[in-house]
Design an enzyme around this catalytic site. Structure first.
Site, short mmCIF file in Angstrom:
data_model
loop_
_atom_site.label_atom_id
_atom_site.label_comp_id
_atom_site.label_asym_id
_atom_site.label_seq_id
_atom_site.Cartn_x
_atom_site.Cartn_y
_atom_site.Cartn_z
N LYS A 271 41.13 37.87 29.26
CA LYS A 271 41.35 36.89 30.74
C LYS A 271 41.36 35.45 30.11
CE LYS A 271 38.74 35.29 33.66
NZ LYS A 271 37.39 35.27 34.49
N ASP B 271 41.49 38.43 37.15
CA ASP B 271 39.99 38.05 37.45
C ASP B 271 39.49 39.12 38.91
OD1 ASP B 271 40.95 36.84 39.82
OD2 ASP B 271 39.93 35.04 39.50
#
Ligand code: SF4
Length: 255
Positions: free
Chosen positions: A120, A138
């Protein structure tokens, strides 16, 4: 969601916010990388508060290594998991000096090889610092994609792969910002604000949230109808009690 609906979904989010970007404050790719590492399980606002004074004096990995882990820990102690994060930031800064001449690399593999940098974080840096069409998933993006039916998936990797497949041009570059902001401010975790959502008719989420005034009205009308049913019940109970007492007062058998 059908192809045309996906396009319309992003068209509307883009119309509402034509130039979305991360809310993390940074002045260069290195500061962005540090801010994203610090933002794991913390709010962007809390990271910005801690990083503003820090980034005034630290703009490059060498300065961070010289600053040292102890002082860094103290500077970020208001952020969750600050001990581990301080360790990782010092280690990744040293790795940037050793392996990349103090620069933030531009490939996913090199980024993910840095301490404390996961997929991420790499996606955010590649997208925000280097303009790549990546999809950082997320908690907000994961929720919005599943709730709406845009890109449902059981894991963040699954959702990311679906987004990569379905998000059309010209929205690919900014898609993850729109989704994060939509999840943070409208499609909130505990109570999505469907009544003011620009994609309400495209969204598959069934229990849409009513506007506050409509919720108040519907609660009032429910308690009103509960009140009359209570009255009915009470009435019913009184009638049956009367019947019972009458039958008790009556002899069961004639002598
Ligand atoms: S309609 Fe509600 S659940 Fe659907 S995207 Fe909008 S805020 Fe989220």
């Amino acid at each position: 969601m059908k192809r045309a609906e996906v396009f319309e979904f992003f068209r509307r989010l883009a119309e509402a916010n034509p130039s979305p970007t991360t809310e993390l404050e940074s002045g260069n790719p290195y500061q962005l990388l540090v801010a994203v590492v610090l933002s794991a399980q913390a709010t962007d606002a809390s990271v910005n508060i801690a990083c503003r004074p820090l980034f005034e004096r630290i703009k490059a990995p060498r300065q961070m290594v010289d600053f040292g882990e102890e002082r860094l820990r103290d500077a970020i102690k208001t952020i969750g998991l600050f001990n581990t994060k301080a360790k990782n930031v010092i280690a990744l800064s040293q790795a940037l000096i050793d392996r990349h001449n103090g620069e933030v690399p531009k490939t996913r593999e090199e980024l993910q090889a840095l301490p404390g940098v996961g997929r991420k974080t790499a996606n955010v840096v590649l997208n925000t610092a280097y303009g790549e069409e990546t999809f950082a998933v997320d908690t907000h993006v994961f929720r919005v994609c599943n709730r709406t039916g845009l890109a449902p998936g059981k894991t963040v990797d699954e959702v990311e792969a679906k987004l990569d497949k379905i998000v059309p041009q010209p929205f690919r570059r900014d898609a993850h910002h729109w989704l994060i902001l939509h999840g943070r401010y409208t499609c909130k975790a505990r109570l999505p604000e469907c009544w003011r959502c620009p994609v309400i008719d495209l969204c598959r989420y069934k229990p849409k949230t009513l506007a506050p005034e409509e919720r108040t009205k519907s609660t009032a009308s429910r308690s009103g109808s509960r009140g009359s049913s209570t009255a009915r019940t009470a009435k019913g109970r009184t009638a049956s009690r009367l019947r019972a007492s009458r039958s008790r007062s009556r002899p069961s058998r004639l002598p």
